[in-house]
Design an enzyme around this catalytic site. Structure first.
Site, mmCIF file in Angstrom:
data_model
loop_
_atom_site.group_PDB
_atom_site.id
_atom_site.type_symbol
_atom_site.label_atom_id
_atom_site.label_comp_id
_atom_site.label_asym_id
_atom_site.label_seq_id
_atom_site.Cartn_x
_atom_site.Cartn_y
_atom_site.Cartn_z
ATOM 1 N N TYR A 144 -2.732 4.265 6.992
ATOM 2 C CA TYR A 144 -3.159 3.116 6.183
ATOM 3 C C TYR A 144 -4.283 2.357 6.888
ATOM 4 O O TYR A 144 -5.302 2.014 6.274
ATOM 5 C CB TYR A 144 -1.961 2.206 5.940
ATOM 6 C CG TYR A 144 -2.277 0.896 5.267
ATOM 7 C CD1 TYR A 144 -2.638 0.838 3.918
ATOM 8 C CD2 TYR A 144 -2.195 -0.309 5.968
ATOM 9 C CE1 TYR A 144 -2.909 -0.368 3.299
ATOM 10 C CE2 TYR A 144 -2.457 -1.518 5.358
ATOM 11 C CZ TYR A 144 -2.814 -1.546 4.027
ATOM 12 O OH TYR A 144 -3.080 -2.750 3.416
ATOM 13 N N ARG A 149 -4.487 1.465 -13.532
ATOM 14 C CA ARG A 149 -4.122 2.728 -14.181
ATOM 15 C C ARG A 149 -3.041 2.562 -15.243
ATOM 16 O O ARG A 149 -2.995 3.325 -16.203
ATOM 17 C CB ARG A 149 -3.648 3.738 -13.133
ATOM 18 C CG ARG A 149 -4.744 4.193 -12.182
ATOM 19 C CD ARG A 149 -4.210 5.131 -11.118
ATOM 20 N NE ARG A 149 -3.270 4.444 -10.218
ATOM 21 C CZ ARG A 149 -2.672 5.015 -9.170
ATOM 22 N NH1 ARG A 149 -2.909 6.290 -8.911
ATOM 23 N NH2 ARG A 149 -1.854 4.343 -8.405
ATOM 24 N N LYS A 202 -8.289 1.172 5.813
ATOM 25 C CA LYS A 202 -8.678 -0.239 5.808
ATOM 26 C C LYS A 202 -9.711 -0.551 6.889
ATOM 27 O O LYS A 202 -10.556 -1.432 6.705
ATOM 28 C CB LYS A 202 -7.428 -1.116 5.971
ATOM 29 C CG LYS A 202 -6.498 -1.107 4.765
ATOM 30 C CD LYS A 202 -7.207 -1.606 3.512
ATOM 31 C CE LYS A 202 -6.251 -1.788 2.347
ATOM 32 N NZ LYS A 202 -6.942 -2.293 1.126
ATOM 33 N N SER A 210 -1.580 -6.519 -10.890
ATOM 34 C CA SER A 210 -0.444 -7.125 -10.195
ATOM 35 C C SER A 210 -0.889 -7.676 -8.846
ATOM 36 O O SER A 210 -2.027 -7.475 -8.411
ATOM 37 C CB SER A 210 0.672 -6.094 -9.988
ATOM 38 O OG SER A 210 0.236 -5.052 -9.129
ATOM 39 N N GLY A 211 0.026 -8.368 -8.196
ATOM 40 C CA GLY A 211 -0.177 -8.816 -6.827
ATOM 41 C C GLY A 211 -1.375 -9.713 -6.588
ATOM 42 O O GLY A 211 -1.697 -10.584 -7.402
ATOM 43 N N SER A 225 -9.290 -5.978 2.632
ATOM 44 C CA SER A 225 -8.852 -5.091 3.698
ATOM 45 C C SER A 225 -7.430 -5.477 4.083
ATOM 46 O O SER A 225 -6.578 -5.641 3.213
ATOM 47 C CB SER A 225 -9.825 -5.185 4.878
ATOM 48 O OG SER A 225 -9.498 -4.267 5.888
ATOM 49 N N LYS A 234 1.038 -2.575 -17.680
ATOM 50 C CA LYS A 234 0.863 -3.653 -16.696
ATOM 51 C C LYS A 234 -0.431 -4.420 -16.949
ATOM 52 O O LYS A 234 -0.488 -5.648 -16.790
ATOM 53 C CB LYS A 234 0.873 -3.079 -15.280
ATOM 54 C CG LYS A 234 2.226 -2.576 -14.813
ATOM 55 C CD LYS A 234 2.133 -2.067 -13.383
ATOM 56 C CE LYS A 234 3.478 -1.565 -12.879
ATOM 57 N NZ LYS A 234 3.399 -1.050 -11.489
#
Length: 332
Positions: free
Chosen positions: A188, A65, A192, A43-44, A174, A69
């Site tokens: 988060y 995973r 990154k 996705s994305g 990133s 999808k």
């Protein structure tokens, strides 16, 4: 007059030094018969990058995973193929936070089935927002495991073979949150920033090997991941991150592939991204980047200060509203 002559001479020496000491970049115009692997490719941005690779003739493996999808993504990616009769588009169910041996076995199997991995795109990631002292410990660990080790382990798998073949591209996805600390992104950002540090150091280790690395710094992008992120995002974080606008994943994914093929060290997608890379980027991109840093760094830093101060003002307002709300609840 003498000053201008000295400046011109200095610029000429700088350009000559860059030309002499930087690795010459091979520009690829397509990905015919090349194997491209995308983690987080169901996705994305990951799926968008996979579609762009397929449109350039690549054999593509997407990793994720959720098998449902992944199967849907393979159909969408296959529709973008340059030559459906020759290209192979497949998926591999894998949790990139697994132990290293599991990941290594998967990547070895992929190379046996389709061929050497020419390009690895480390796109698997997630964000759970919140003030650091209020976050769940398991959420912090989950983000570090996925955002850092989910890029480090696959890279460790493919890099030795790429160096042996003297060819290959590794893309680390990133975030602009790896260039500047932002309220609500503390845990988060840590993962990154670690990805950024890994990528810049590995890039130096690749000098003279024929293998190259690119760091991608997407801003807010309209993906399922962003929708999940927004569920935990404080209002002040939404206000700060929203200043960079909302970007389409297909545009980001396409530019990411194109930037990697022409040998860029950084792929950025917004004005703020370009500004932050000039100020904080540790890699040498080209002569114009170096000259901009030398001549305008102080001005660019000064330009950034009002933005940072506006963020501080938003946070103070948020604190005031939050404190008032808490006091109101106590008096009831």
């Amino acid at each position: 007059m003498i000053m201008y002559v000295v400046l011109i001479i200095a610029i000429c020496i700088l350009v000559a030094a860059l030309h002499l000491y930087l690795d010459k970049k091979v520009i690829y115009t397509n990905l015919h018969n090349r194997h491209v692997v995308v983690t987080g490719g169901s996705s994305g941005i990951g799926k968008a990058a996979a579609k762009e690779a397929a449109s350039l003739g690549a054999n593509v493996t997407v990793i994720g995973r959720d098998v449902g999808k992944l199967e849907k993504a393979v159909k969408e990616i296959s529709a973008k193929c340059l030559d459906n009769s020759k290209q192979r588009i497949q998926y591999a169910p894998l949790d990139v936070t697994s132990d290293y041996k599991t990941i290594e076995d998967c990547f070895t199997s992929l190379e046996t089935e389709i061929g050497p991995i020419f390009m690895l795109i480390n796109c698997a990631g997630m964000c759970i927002c919140g003030e650091f002292d209020k976050m769940q410990i398991e959420d912090i660990k989950q983000m570090i495991d996925l955002n850092y080790f989910g890029s480090a382990y696959p890279t460790r798998c493919v890099l030795p073979k790429m160096k042996k073949r003297k060819e290959g591209i590794i893309v680390f996805v990133s975030s602009e949150a790896a260039l500047i600390g932002i309220f609500g992104y503390s845990a988060y950002s840590a993962g990154k920033w670690a990805v950024r540090g890994l990528a810049e150091a590995v890039s130096m280790e690749m000098v003279g090997t024929g293998v190259r690395m690119m760091l991608s710094f997407p801003p807010d992008t309209d993906t399922p991941g962003l929708k999940e992120e927004n569920l935990t995002k404080p209002e002040v974080t939404k206000a700060i991150s929203g200043t960079g606008g909302l970007h389409a994943p297909d545009i980001v994914g396409k530019q990411m592939i194109q930037d990697a093929l022409v040998g860029k060290n950084y792929s950025v997608y917004s004005f703020s991204g370009h500004l932050l890379i000039i100020i904080y980027g540790g890699l040498i991109e080209n002569a114009s980047q170096i000259l901009t840093q030398i001549c305008f760094m102080s001005c660019l830093r000064a330009f950034l200060i009002p933005t940072l101060l506006s963020f501080h003002n938003l946070i103070r307002k948020y604190r005031k509203v939050t404190n008032e709300s808490e006091q109101s609840q106590k008096t009831k």
